[in-house]
Scaffold this motif. Structure first.
Motif, PDB file in Angstrom:
ATOM      1  N   ASN A  48     -48.187 -20.455  16.339  1.00 34.82           N
ATOM      2  CA  ASN A  48     -47.083 -20.750  16.684  1.00 34.82           C
ATOM      3  C   ASN A  48     -46.017 -19.686  15.873  1.00 34.82           C
ATOM      4  OD1 ASN A  48     -44.730 -22.209  17.526  1.00 34.82           O
ATOM      5  ND2 ASN A  48     -45.898 -24.187  16.825  1.00 34.82           N
ATOM      6  N   THR A  49     -44.825 -19.688  16.084  1.00 34.46           N
ATOM      7  CA  THR A  49     -43.804 -18.652  15.426  1.00 34.46           C
ATOM      8  C   THR A  49     -42.573 -19.323  15.157  1.00 34.46           C
ATOM      9  OG1 THR A  49     -43.013 -18.071  17.578  1.00 34.46           O
ATOM     10  CG2 THR A  49     -44.789 -16.935  16.552  1.00 34.46           C
ATOM     11  N   PHE A  50     -41.935 -18.621  14.154  1.00 33.11           N
ATOM     12  CA  PHE A  50     -40.292 -19.122  13.701  1.00 33.11           C
ATOM     13  C   PHE A  50     -39.648 -17.731  13.510  1.00 33.11           C
ATOM     14  CE2 PHE A  50     -37.367 -20.308  10.447  1.00 33.11           C
ATOM     15  CZ  PHE A  50     -36.557 -21.132  11.031  1.00 33.11           C
ATOM     16  N   LYS A  51     -38.541 -17.751  13.914  1.00 38.79           N
ATOM     17  CA  LYS A  51     -37.659 -16.651  13.694  1.00 38.79           C
ATOM     18  C   LYS A  51     -36.398 -17.048  13.182  1.00 38.79           C
ATOM     19  CE  LYS A  51     -36.107 -15.530  18.653  1.00 38.79           C
ATOM     20  NZ  LYS A  51     -36.045 -14.508  19.473  1.00 38.79           N
ATOM     21  N   GLN A  52     -35.636 -16.008  12.630  1.00 40.89           N
ATOM     22  CA  GLN A  52     -34.452 -16.038  11.791  1.00 40.89           C
ATOM     23  C   GLN A  52     -33.922 -14.713  11.651  1.00 40.89           C
ATOM     24  OE1 GLN A  52     -32.892 -18.854  10.730  1.00 40.89           O
ATOM     25  NE2 GLN A  52     -30.980 -17.895  10.085  1.00 40.89           N
ATOM     26  N   THR A  53     -32.665 -14.784  12.231  1.00 39.04           N
ATOM     27  CA  THR A  53     -31.967 -13.578  12.296  1.00 39.04           C
ATOM     28  C   THR A  53     -31.028 -13.721  11.134  1.00 39.04           C
ATOM     29  OG1 THR A  53     -31.994 -12.965  14.531  1.00 39.04           O
ATOM     30  CG2 THR A  53     -30.128 -12.074  13.195  1.00 39.04           C
ATOM     31  N   PHE A  54     -30.804 -12.796  10.149  1.00 40.23           N
ATOM     32  CA  PHE A  54     -30.029 -12.812   9.021  1.00 40.23           C
ATOM     33  C   PHE A  54     -28.503 -11.960   9.023  1.00 40.23           C
ATOM     34  CE2 PHE A  54     -34.324 -13.780   7.567  1.00 40.23           C
ATOM     35  CZ  PHE A  54     -34.025 -14.601   6.690  1.00 40.23           C
ATOM     36  N   THR A  55     -27.483 -12.772   8.907  1.00 37.70           N
ATOM     37  CA  THR A  55     -26.152 -12.289   9.364  1.00 37.70           C
ATOM     38  C   THR A  55     -25.409 -12.187   8.037  1.00 37.70           C
ATOM     39  OG1 THR A  55     -25.364 -14.570   9.573  1.00 37.70           O
ATOM     40  CG2 THR A  55     -26.248 -13.331  11.578  1.00 37.70           C
TER      41      THR A  55
END
Length: 300
Positions: free
Chosen positions: A73-80
């Motif tokens: 599985n995968t999980f992604k997070q964009t940091f702003t």
């Protein structure tokens, strides 16, 4: 002429989750960048916490949280926003065992760039590399030369593997390079593409421990634009029926001529590097070769 421009291109970083570890456990990224966590085994979470304190296992209110995910599985997070973002696997026993990581996010820095000139430009290429040809624990071409700005597409042909950057070409170096590229665990059939803009050498492995220990690694030499690359054997190559040495192949005006990288597999027969399919015309491969062709060669 030189001028200052802000760095605006966002990057993507990969973290592999295996055992009770995040690898790498510490990442330095810029605002706008994305981190992808690749769940390689068992079940875990990626849950933001308030601090890097060893005993801090409490989910941060309104923080990022993958919830419980079962591999693969995968999980992604964009940091702003800038700052340090700590996270854990929220399974109590896993967090207590030290399963935690941090993403350190900074403002993009301005970079000094030179105005483009005709001598600094050139048509980029995409090279195709087979991973585990015929099931072997190997990359089809252990060493490849490319030009700055070229891309490589790895084609995962069998089972499960990764393309993971390391810091050196040492046979014992099986530790992912911090901030390096990483395909994450890929299950065949799959592809992974990376563009190389920095001159020099880049080394990579399959991060599965037994595979790296068995020598599943490769080297990429990135040369200045316009520099001739040599990815063919220096010895005389005998090509099977339906194929010709790439040195004898004539490029067409309407379609670029392929250059093989590593090995093609035609039926049960291996075709060495330096052999390309014979074409009937500028746009088609000979039918006999096309019917048996399994791996697409790198295209100029």
């Amino acid at each position: 002429m030189f001028f200052i421009i802000p760095s605006v291109s966002a990057a993507t970083f990969n973290v592999t989750i295996s055992g009770l570890t995040f690898n790498p456990s510490s990442l330095n990224v810029n605002i706008g960048d994305t981190v992808i966590w690749n769940f390689a085994a068992a079940q875990h979470t990626v849950t933001q916490v308030a601090s890097g304190t060893a005993g801090d296992c409490k989910a941060l209110a309104n923080g990022f949280d993958s919830k419980l995910l079962v591999a693969p599985n995968t999980f992604k997070q964009t940091f702003t926003a800038a700052g340090n973002f700590w996270y854990v696997c929220s399974i109590a026993a896993h967090c207590a065992a030290g399963m935690r990581g941090v993403v350190r996010v900074s403002q993009p820095t301005a970079t000094s760039a030179q105005a483009p000139s005709a001598t600094a430009t050139g048509a980029s290429k995409t090279w195709t590399m087979q991973v585990a040809p015929t099931g072997a624990l190997a990359f089809a071409m252990p060493t490849i030369q490319i030009n700055q700005g070229d891309s490589i597409t790895w084609q995962f042909a069998a089972k499960n593997h990764t393309v993971t950057e390391v810091s050196s070409g040492a046979a014992s170096d099986c530790t992912p390079k911090q901030g390096g590229y990483d395909s994450g665990l890929q299950v065949a059939p799959a592809v992974y593409t990376r563009t190389f803009n920095t001159l020099g050498k880049s080394w990579y492995i399959c991060y599965i421990a037994a595979h790296c220990a068995a020598g599943m690694r490769g080297t990429i030499e990135i040369l200045p634009v316009g520099t001739a690359v040599n990815n063919n054997s220096t010895s005389t190559t005998t090509c099977p029926a339906g194929y010709v040495s790439s040195s004898q192949a004539q490029p067409s005006q309407s379609s670029p001529s392929p250059v093989s990288v590593g090995y093609l597999t035609v039926g049960k027969e291996s075709v060495p590097a330096g052999c390309v399919p014979i074409k009937n015309d500028a746009n088609s491969i000979a039918p006999a070769a096309l019917a048996a062709l399994v791996i697409v060669t790198a295209l100029f």
